[in-house]
Scaffold this active site. Structure first.
Site, PDB file in Angstrom:
ATOM      1  CD  GLU A  52     -19.430   3.916 -14.003  1.00 29.28           C
ATOM      2  OE1 GLU A  52     -18.311   3.980 -14.548  1.00 29.28           O
ATOM      3  OE2 GLU A  52     -19.897   4.817 -13.287  1.00 29.28           O
ATOM      4  CG  ASP A 117     -11.631   3.815   0.965  1.00 26.82           C
ATOM      5  OD1 ASP A 117     -11.096   2.892   1.613  1.00 26.82           O
ATOM      6  OD2 ASP A 117     -11.100   4.338  -0.033  1.00 26.82           O
ATOM      7  CG  ASP A 119      -5.903   3.452   2.205  1.00 23.16           C
ATOM      8  OD1 ASP A 119      -4.846   3.083   2.757  1.00 23.16           O
ATOM      9  OD2 ASP A 119      -6.091   3.386   0.981  1.00 23.16           O
ATOM     10  CB  CYS A 129       4.219  -1.977  13.127  1.00 19.13           C
ATOM     11  SG  CYS A 129       2.515  -1.522  12.726  1.00 19.13           S
ATOM     12  CG  LEU A 324     -16.300   4.454 -10.291  1.00 18.88           C
ATOM     13  CD1 LEU A 324     -15.231   4.614 -11.351  1.00 18.88           C
ATOM     14  CD2 LEU A 324     -17.306   3.398 -10.725  1.00 18.88           C
TER      15      LEU A 324
END
Length: 428
Positions: A52, A117, A119, A129, A324
């Site tokens: 996919e 993942d 992040d 910062c 996904l």
């Protein structure tokens, strides 16, 4: 180690995407390597065809369950559809483009790379910062730490070999574990790997997110050796976590009452202005407390280091087979940056779509000769040669080279496995 990079997007204008993306897909996108990756040597029938793809088009139109039969079909469709973002999903039991006509209940996600993942927004409670989607070279150190820790663990603790690290295009990194065994893992097994690698637990309301027990697990010791290499420069100097009353209070909130009640602690933070010496004093107090305790190991200094620096994983991304994830070489529409593979020897990964399109337009002396060669080839070979010639003229070339090296290593491994099977079967 990461080079100092300026991660500003102030020069980027999203309005240029409709003009630049068709050039990118027509002349620069590495379709040959991309197809080679996702078909995995063609060992499993229909592996590429049943994959996919999900496209986000202009005006945030979201199109799922796209699939393609060949590299040629993918090459023709991408410049037509001009996806602003490309996500990759699972390999299904049937072609995803035909999911509506398949008998109900039979369309199943079968395999996918084990993915991670990381992040930067998940670190907002421990970085001063930047916040939200903003990143700079100071907080990018967190991604360097994450890659160092997880790459070692996935290779040495789990025995995986084929890890593709990719910059997300905005504020993080993705890891694609592409080994055959990883692609076949169940949801439960994926969750188990992700949980093993997770140390920072709890939401916003949880103050102390890392709790170590005695003895410390070897995996955590390995992780600490990485964190300790970066902690003082990153946390004490760059983030200045002991530089204001508010940030000092956040650190002290991670200590138990009996350490906080040490008279030396109050004195050190009142009289000592050098943050490095403040940290050293804190570590000394923890050591003294540990030597006086009957409970065994107390690791409050290590817990602080891990809470501020340890990788923060989204377990849900890793455990779902049909989840996904943004594709390598996709463009991030909000930043104009390309999701490029990361060379672990050089973790500088910023590359702008506008820059490589600009590089593409610079004239070159040897083009006339190449055009003569092109006239003697068939159309498909000429197109492939032109695309290789084009990306090699831009900054994209070194990232495609990283991808090529990754694909070569997988091909060698696959060949080795086939020879091994052949020897076992005495099939000479």
């Amino acid at each position: 180690i990461i080079n100092t990079v300026q991660l500003s997007t102030s020069d980027y204008d999203p309005a240029c995407l409709p003009d630049l993306l068709p050039i990118y897909y027509r002349r620069l996108f590495p379709f040959s390597q991309y197809y080679r990756w996702l078909r995995y040597g063609g060992v499993s029938k229909n592996y590429f065809q049943n994959r996919e793809f999900s496209f986000t088009l202009k005006y945030d139109i979201y199109v799922r369950y796209q699939s393609f039969t060949t590299q040629n079909e993918l090459e023709k469709e991408m410049p037509k559809m001009v996806p602003y973002k490309i996500d990759i999903g699972a390999v299904y039991s049937h072609r995803p483009s035909q999911h509506n006509v398949v008998k109900s209940g039979t369309f199943q996600a079968l395999e996918k790379e084990l993915v991670f993942d990381i992040d930067m927004t998940d670190y907002d409670d421990v970085r001063r910062c930047c916040s939200a989607a903003d990143i700079c070279s100071k907080c990018w150190t967190l991604m360097t730490i994450a890659i160092r820790i997880l790459d070692r663990a996935l290779r040495e603790d789990f025995g995986f070999h084929h890890l593709l690290w990719v910059y997300s295009g905005r504020r993080g990194v993705h890891c694609w574990v592409c080994d055959d065994a990883a692609r076949k893992l169940s949801v439960a097994a994926r969750a188990a790997v992700a949980e093993y690698l997770s140390l920072v637990k709890g939401g916003e309301e949880t103050v102390r997110k890392v709790v170590l027990s005695d003895p410390i697990h070897p995996f955590i010791n390995h992780s600490l050796s990485v964190v300790e290499r970066y902690f003082q420069q990153y946390a004490i100097v760059d983030q200045d976590i002991l530089g204001s009353k508010e940030s000092v209070d956040k650190v002290l909130a991670l200590l138990p009452e009996d350490i906080l009640s040490f008279p030396d602690l109050a004195v050190s933070y009142k009289d000592e202005k050098d943050p490095m010496k403040q940290w050293d004093r804190l570590c000394d107090l923890v050591e003294r407390k540990k030597s006086n305790s009957r409970k065994g190991g107390q690791y409050f200094d290590k817990e602080i280091m891990l809470q501020y620096c340890y990788p923060r994983l989204d377990v849900n991304v890793s455990k779902g087979v049909n989840h996904l994830l943004k594709s390598p070489f996709s463009v991030h529409p909000k930043t104009g940056r390309i999701s490029v593979p990361i060379d672990l020897k050089e973790l500088n990964t910023l590359i702008l779509l506008s820059l490589i399109c600009e590089e593409l337009e610079r004239p070159r002396a040897d083009e006339a000769e190449e055009d003569d060669m092109k006239d003697q080839e068939n159309e498909q070979e000429a197109g492939e040669r032109r695309r290789i010639r084009d990306y090699k003229r831009t900054s994209l070339a070194k990232y495609v080279k990283v991808f090529d090296r990754f694909l070569e290593a997988m091909a060698r491994s696959r060949k080795g496995e086939m020879l091994k099977k052949s020897d076992l079967q005495k099939d000479f």
